[in-house]
Enzyme design. Sequence first.
Site: not given
Ligand code: F6P
Length: 331
Positions: A19, A134, A136, A264
Amino acid sequence: MKEKENVRQRAVGILTSGGDAPGMNAAIRAVTRAAIVAGFKVYGIMRGYKGLITDEIQQFSTQNVSNIIQRGGTILKTARCKEFTTPEGRQCAYDVLQRHGIDCLVVIGGDGSLTGARIFANEFNFQVVGLPGTIDNDLYGTDSTIGYDTALNTIMDCVDKIRDTATSHERLFFIEVMGRDAGFLALNGAIAAGAEAAIIPEIATQVEQLDELIANGFRKSKNSSIVLVAESPQTGGAMGLAERVKQKYPDYDVRVTILGHLQRGGSPTAFDRILASRMGAAAVDALLDDQRNVMVGIKNDEIVYVPFTKAIKNDKPINSELMNTLRRLSI
Ligand code: F6P
């Protein structure tokens, strides 16, 4: 700062994986520039491990990373790559690196990306340094990950806005935030936005405590209530909780907001830009010191190097003082 004299012409590849997180660009810029100053050739690898396997690689000069420190996302693009989880995929990646003469890698990403980096580094005895990228904040051994502060500020801004409408309508809002299996964004977001509660996977009893809060009359002295919920099967997510509350307490006017991927995006905060710049420069120091299989971290404002095994495998604990603070202030 380590300078050119004792370094052979080495070549470092940089990639972002998993991510994306605000501040990744600042990290790419820092690694590129610090590496060039130290005498390395620098290669940008597109689309994470995917581009490593398919040979989407270009040499970077300082200009390639101009005017990016303020931009969200990642100029290298990113991906989650299944192929790299196979020995054949990793062999292919290794062959591509050999062809370009790249002798070390800086991997910017979260838990899954650093796990891939660790396996690859061990398999081929290849020098890899990781940067925690990240939102997170779930990597052990670092107080903060790149992108976390920006996401937290985004959450705070969103909750402030939701509170306006929640107050006008005297509603109870469940707001779901990201974090995968970690509650850092939910808990600190709740404190920053003055929410009533945070439901996080690390503390199982929170769901029962929510019942308690509701039974005691959330709204006795308030005209809105906000609960932040970490996305996770353990919390049941905001939808699940809202359904439960609606059934049990039909008097409450309940609404749900899932903040999703907007968390994000956006321009990184000053904190994330500085963190990414320091960590990027520190990654190059680690390469020069022949460190391998380490993630750069920050502890009490000092740069630290954390072995991949520790950063990935250990669960980063939630500070119970934060939860107590939230509870004491949500009366
Ligand atoms: O690890 C970062 C993150 O944004 C998490 O918080 C979330 O669960 C995941 O990635 C979502 O991933 P994607 O963008 O692949 O759906």
